[in-house]
Design an enzyme around this catalytic site. Sequence first.
Site, PDB file in Angstrom:
ATOM      1  N   THR A 115       5.737  -4.104   8.098  1.00 45.11           N
ATOM      2  CA  THR A 115       6.157  -5.544   8.111  1.00 45.11           C
ATOM      3  C   THR A 115       7.790  -5.666   7.356  1.00 45.11           C
ATOM      4  O   THR A 115       8.384  -6.489   7.492  1.00 45.11           O
ATOM      5  CB  THR A 115       5.427  -6.385   7.230  1.00 45.11           C
ATOM      6  OG1 THR A 115       5.046  -5.896   6.234  1.00 45.11           O
ATOM      7  CG2 THR A 115       4.111  -6.633   8.303  1.00 45.11           C
ATOM      8  N   PHE A 133       4.907  -9.886  -0.410  1.00 48.62           N
ATOM      9  CA  PHE A 133       6.403 -10.083  -0.226  1.00 48.62           C
ATOM     10  C   PHE A 133       6.986  -8.975   0.561  1.00 48.62           C
ATOM     11  O   PHE A 133       8.130  -8.577   0.676  1.00 48.62           O
ATOM     12  CB  PHE A 133       7.238  -9.684  -1.660  1.00 48.62           C
ATOM     13  CG  PHE A 133       6.809  -8.877  -2.664  1.00 48.62           C
ATOM     14  CD1 PHE A 133       7.271  -7.384  -2.216  1.00 48.62           C
ATOM     15  CD2 PHE A 133       5.546  -8.927  -3.314  1.00 48.62           C
ATOM     16  CE1 PHE A 133       6.613  -6.416  -2.878  1.00 48.62           C
ATOM     17  CE2 PHE A 133       5.303  -8.005  -3.972  1.00 48.62           C
ATOM     18  CZ  PHE A 133       5.817  -6.663  -3.907  1.00 48.62           C
ATOM     19  N   TYR A 134       5.824  -8.114   1.226  1.00 51.31           N
ATOM     20  CA  TYR A 134       6.263  -7.105   2.553  1.00 51.31           C
ATOM     21  C   TYR A 134       6.982  -7.741   3.730  1.00 51.31           C
ATOM     22  O   TYR A 134       6.152  -7.825   4.602  1.00 51.31           O
ATOM     23  CB  TYR A 134       5.320  -6.230   2.668  1.00 51.31           C
ATOM     24  CG  TYR A 134       4.760  -5.064   1.740  1.00 51.31           C
ATOM     25  CD1 TYR A 134       5.705  -5.175   0.317  1.00 51.31           C
ATOM     26  CD2 TYR A 134       3.788  -4.447   1.646  1.00 51.31           C
ATOM     27  CE1 TYR A 134       5.347  -4.242  -0.653  1.00 51.31           C
ATOM     28  CE2 TYR A 134       3.400  -3.474   0.674  1.00 51.31           C
ATOM     29  CZ  TYR A 134       4.119  -3.434  -0.500  1.00 51.31           C
ATOM     30  OH  TYR A 134       4.032  -2.512  -1.718  1.00 51.31           O
ATOM     31  N   GLY A 135       8.072  -8.348   3.941  1.00 51.34           N
ATOM     32  CA  GLY A 135       8.431  -8.983   4.806  1.00 51.34           C
ATOM     33  C   GLY A 135       8.504 -10.282   4.756  1.00 51.34           C
ATOM     34  O   GLY A 135       8.172 -10.896   3.649  1.00 51.34           O
ATOM     35  N   LYS A 150      -0.215  -6.783  -3.184  1.00 48.44           N
ATOM     36  CA  LYS A 150       0.667  -7.002  -4.600  1.00 48.44           C
ATOM     37  C   LYS A 150       1.177  -8.446  -4.197  1.00 48.44           C
ATOM     38  O   LYS A 150       1.385  -9.024  -3.324  1.00 48.44           O
ATOM     39  CB  LYS A 150       1.724  -6.145  -4.507  1.00 48.44           C
ATOM     40  CG  LYS A 150       1.348  -4.752  -4.671  1.00 48.44           C
ATOM     41  CD  LYS A 150       2.601  -3.756  -4.756  1.00 48.44           C
ATOM     42  CE  LYS A 150       2.273  -2.365  -4.458  1.00 48.44           C
ATOM     43  NZ  LYS A 150       1.833  -2.014  -2.939  1.00 48.44           N
TER      44      LYS A 150
END
Length: 355
Positions: free
Chosen positions: A21, A52-54, A87
């Site tokens: 992502t 916050f991955y993407g 996370k």
Amino acid sequence: MPEILPVKLTSQLGFGTMSMTAWPSPPPISESVKTLIHVASHYTNFFNGGEFYGAANANLKLLRQFLEEYLKIAEGGHGKRLVLSVKGALDSKTFIPDGSKVSIDTSIANVVSHLNDVRDKYPKDCRPLLLYQMARVDVRVPYTESIGYIYEHVKNGDIDGISISETAAKTIEAAASVAPISVAEVEFSLMVQDIRHNGVLDTCKRLAIPIIAYSPLGRGLLTKQCVQDPKRFLDSIPETDPRKLRKLDRYMPDNFYHNAKCLEALQKYAQEHHEADLEHLALGYIVKMSALNSTNGEPSIIPIPSGSTIDKVERNFKTILPLTDEDIDNIHKLLDTHTIKGLRYNTELERMCFL
């Protein structure tokens, strides 16, 4: 109130979902879900993600759809209990962590709003477990306070356990004094050996906290593809890729071509001693180091390779080399001979590592 214990991890491998992502041109979510189902069915029950991955909670949406699809398997009696570690509490634009109570409460509320109603649909004995992790240490807030804020959410049942990330040995000690810590996530690979020398490995072993080893393939460096044609590999990385966009030290040409000599030596070792490729040596190395550092027979270091397609997953996961103690000694001698040049990240981002 019953005693709260750390969540136990039992698989020798995990799976990282960041590339699904957060990288440029990620695969369609439907394809990623199929890949995750394949991984869960054949290789591991542990998955690592990030709020916050993407953009626009893309990774949380992926994990939610994965849980929805895997529910069908669980209801059929063929599923295993999944463990997700997510996370949060990090600004994706500035990469500055925020360990304040407001930040952590807001972040956890966002994570559970995407996942908990789906988790609640699972049979009780198969309900996925959820770990929450502050992505880095916020030096503005005492770390024990931040861990305490997260622990409140464990006690009230929002989440099941706590992960910690990029922490020094003394910080791991401090966190464990406040709450049960399920895992400590740090970078560890053939190219990143810090934890063997900075006390983190020894501290986690003593406290029986397993380590999650992220980037076990060196963000693509520890692969046959890189070794076969280093220039082509480097040139193929687009300028929008985080490795170049953030000017990571080891992707700067001088450092990259210096380190290619070490990668070539490791690939040669893998071929001559095991008829295998560098990525198989890289994962086999961590699995063997895990066994050497285990005190209870359970994994002590769990690598989390990724793979955006089932084909890539099969290449990374299918062959884990059964290395010997002698192999480990030989590999460490090789690494001593061929020193790695350049920081893991860059000067600015490196300041947030092992705090």
